[in-house]
Design a protein around this motif. Structure first.
Motif, PDB file in Angstrom:
ATOM      1  N   VAL A   1      -4.437  18.068  -8.634  1.00 31.48           N
ATOM      2  CA  VAL A   1      -5.580  17.144  -8.462  1.00 31.48           C
ATOM      3  C   VAL A   1      -5.090  15.769  -7.985  1.00 31.48           C
ATOM      4  O   VAL A   1      -5.702  15.136  -7.107  1.00 31.48           O
ATOM      5  CB  VAL A   1      -6.360  17.039  -9.802  1.00 31.48           C
ATOM      6  N   MET A   2      -3.950  15.325  -8.546  1.00 28.18           N
ATOM      7  CA  MET A   2      -3.401  14.021  -8.134  1.00 28.18           C
ATOM      8  C   MET A   2      -2.934  14.069  -6.677  1.00 28.18           C
ATOM      9  O   MET A   2      -3.217  13.174  -5.886  1.00 28.18           O
ATOM     10  CB  MET A   2      -2.231  13.633  -9.060  1.00 28.18           C
ATOM     11  N   LEU A   3      -2.238  15.153  -6.318  1.00 25.42           N
ATOM     12  CA  LEU A   3      -1.755  15.291  -4.937  1.00 25.42           C
ATOM     13  C   LEU A   3      -2.928  15.376  -3.957  1.00 25.42           C
ATOM     14  O   LEU A   3      -2.877  14.866  -2.848  1.00 25.42           O
ATOM     15  CB  LEU A   3      -0.861  16.531  -4.796  1.00 25.42           C
ATOM     16  N   ARG A   4      -3.993  16.035  -4.400  1.00 24.15           N
ATOM     17  CA  ARG A   4      -5.184  16.176  -3.558  1.00 24.15           C
ATOM     18  C   ARG A   4      -5.774  14.800  -3.237  1.00 24.15           C
ATOM     19  O   ARG A   4      -6.196  14.541  -2.116  1.00 24.15           O
ATOM     20  CB  ARG A   4      -6.207  17.046  -4.311  1.00 24.15           C
TER      21      ARG A   4
ATOM     22  N   LEU B   1       0.838  -1.204   0.000  1.00 18.79           N
ATOM     23  CA  LEU B   1       0.000   0.000   0.000  1.00 18.79           C
ATOM     24  C   LEU B   1       0.879   1.262   0.000  1.00 18.79           C
ATOM     25  O   LEU B   1       0.654   2.190  -0.792  1.00 18.79           O
ATOM     26  CB  LEU B   1      -0.917  -0.032   1.226  1.00 18.79           C
ATOM     27  N   ILE B   2       1.877   1.263   0.869  1.00 17.71           N
ATOM     28  CA  ILE B   2       2.769   2.431   0.939  1.00 17.71           C
ATOM     29  C   ILE B   2       3.494   2.620  -0.395  1.00 17.71           C
ATOM     30  O   ILE B   2       3.556   3.732  -0.933  1.00 17.71           O
ATOM     31  CB  ILE B   2       3.785   2.275   2.107  1.00 17.71           C
ATOM     32  N   SER B   3       4.014   1.516  -0.958  1.00 15.58           N
ATOM     33  CA  SER B   3       4.754   1.663  -2.225  1.00 15.58           C
ATOM     34  C   SER B   3       3.815   2.099  -3.351  1.00 15.58           C
ATOM     35  O   SER B   3       4.211   2.824  -4.260  1.00 15.58           O
ATOM     36  CB  SER B   3       5.508   0.385  -2.586  1.00 15.58           C
ATOM     37  N   GLY B   4       2.543   1.691  -3.266  1.00 19.75           N
ATOM     38  CA  GLY B   4       1.560   2.136  -4.266  1.00 19.75           C
ATOM     39  C   GLY B   4       1.353   3.642  -4.200  1.00 19.75           C
ATOM     40  O   GLY B   4       1.297   4.330  -5.220  1.00 19.75           O
ATOM     41  N   LEU B   5       1.258   4.162  -2.970  1.00 20.62           N
ATOM     42  CA  LEU B   5       1.047   5.605  -2.799  1.00 20.62           C
ATOM     43  C   LEU B   5       2.312   6.395  -3.190  1.00 20.62           C
ATOM     44  O   LEU B   5       2.209   7.499  -3.727  1.00 20.62           O
ATOM     45  CB  LEU B   5       0.635   5.903  -1.352  1.00 20.62           C
ATOM     46  N   VAL B   6       3.467   5.793  -2.919  1.00 25.55           N
ATOM     47  CA  VAL B   6       4.729   6.431  -3.352  1.00 25.55           C
ATOM     48  C   VAL B   6       4.754   6.499  -4.890  1.00 25.55           C
ATOM     49  O   VAL B   6       5.125   7.512  -5.482  1.00 25.55           O
ATOM     50  CB  VAL B   6       5.954   5.649  -2.814  1.00 25.55           C
ATOM     51  N   ARG B   7       4.299   5.432  -5.510  1.00 33.30           N
ATOM     52  CA  ARG B   7       4.244   5.389  -6.978  1.00 33.30           C
ATOM     53  C   ARG B   7       3.270   6.455  -7.511  1.00 33.30           C
ATOM     54  O   ARG B   7       3.532   7.121  -8.504  1.00 33.30           O
ATOM     55  CB  ARG B   7       3.794   3.989  -7.407  1.00 33.30           C
ATOM     56  N   ASP B   8       2.138   6.611  -6.814  1.00 32.15           N
ATOM     57  CA  ASP B   8       1.169   7.659  -7.192  1.00 32.15           C
ATOM     58  C   ASP B   8       1.820   9.038  -7.100  1.00 32.15           C
ATOM     59  O   ASP B   8       1.620   9.901  -7.962  1.00 32.15           O
ATOM     60  CB  ASP B   8      -0.046   7.624  -6.246  1.00 32.15           C
TER      61      ASP B   8
END
Ligand SMILES: [Zn+2]
Length: 311
Positions: A152-155, A127-134
């Motif tokens: 918008v992505m950061l939001r 999950l953390i690595s997914g959010l880092v990838r985002d």
């Protein structure tokens, strides 16, 4: 001063719980919060909301129990010695199955929540690595020059990741936009622990165009760092705008009277008129230092103004 750009921001769709926007890939278990249709990790269209994943897993477990019970009934039939025993076995089996079914249906929402918790624990690192990838994806979009989309992505990421760094990145981007009141903006989720000049400037802008976004946490933040804000070139103007926003509700006058006492003299006429009307009409604030200060300013500046006298 940096030239601000005119932008159109995608509206923000709030979720009851932040995780509701989180999706997970059925193929590779990659997590994302960006609302993509294709998994950026494996390239397949196999993303599904985490809630759906939890619901499917729970359903599978429930069906396993039901099938196990049916199997037990099925095994019991050859061992029955008479039609009466078979009848009794089937009757008991059906009664037990319907009871089990009812209990399972009732407990399904709780089981889904437990399953979600299990999933987040089991896949914490993924999950953390997914959010880092985002976040990296947002940075790539920024490098390509699309600031509105980056914001918008950061939001979206910010709904799940509450760090001052991420808040600051959003504020820095917002400060490059020409803000309008029709934009889908937010403030309280972007408040930081520490004093930050860009955040204060953003609050100052919102105090002019979206007073409704200034709530208790913002007033507390501003009062906490009032001395630092006053040292800024436009600090006093920002504090005055914030005081003008506090006039929006009676409750804020009772909660933060000293903000109004210090800046009501600088308020524009319309904001002061609103303050004066509240002060005169509400018994709760019709005494004390704020009342005295407002009356003093009224007598000095507005006692000939017909709008004030018509109260
Ligand atoms: Zn995938």
């Amino acid at each position: 001063m940096m030239k601000k750009i005119a932008v159109t921001l995608q509206p923000y769709t709030p979720a009851r719980y932040p995780y509701q926007k989180l999706e997970v890939c059925r193929k590779c278990d990659h997590f994302t919060v960006l609302g993509d249709t294709v998994c950026t990790h494996c390239g397949k269209s196999t993303l599904q909301p985490v809630e759906k994943r939890a619901a499917v897993t729970v359903q599978k477990k429930l069906w396993k129990t039901r099938l196990l019970l049916l199997l037990l009934i099925g095994i019991g039939i050859p061992f029955s010695t008479s039609p009466l025993e078979i009848g009794l076995l089937l009757a008991c089996g059906i009664a037990f199955l319907s009871l089990l079914w009812t209990l399972q249906v009732r407990s399904t929402p709780a089981l889904r929540r437990v399953q979600l918790q299990k999933m987040f624990q089991q896949y914490a690192n993924t999950l953390i690595s997914g959010l880092v990838r985002d976040h990296q994806a947002a940075f790539t979009v920024f490098q390509q020059g699309n600031k509105p989309l980056t914001y918008v992505m950061l939001r979206e990421i910010g709904a799940l990741v509450q760090t001052d760094q991420l808040r600051l990145e959003q504020i820095m981007l917002l400060q490059t936009f020409r803000l309008r009141k029709d934009m889908d903006l937010m403030l309280e989720p972007l408040l930081m622990e520490k004093f930050n000049v860009d955040l204060v400037a953003y609050i100052g802008e919102l105090a002019k165009i979206r007073r409704d976004l200034l709530k208790e946490n913002t007033f507390r933040y501003v009062l906490q760092y009032e001395a630092q804000i006053l040292k800024l070139p436009d600090g006093e103007a920002i504090l005055t705008s914030v005081a003008g926003a506090a006039v929006r509700k009676k409750r804020y006058l009772t909660l933060y009277p000293y903000l109004l006492i210090r800046y009501s003299r600088l308020l524009p006429r319309d904001r002061f008129l609103r303050l004066y009307r509240i002060i005169k009409s509400d018994t709760l604030v019709r005494s004390g230092p704020l009342y005295d200060e407002v009356i003093r300013i009224y007598e000095e500046k507005y006692h000939l103004d017909s709008d004030f006298r018509n109260n």
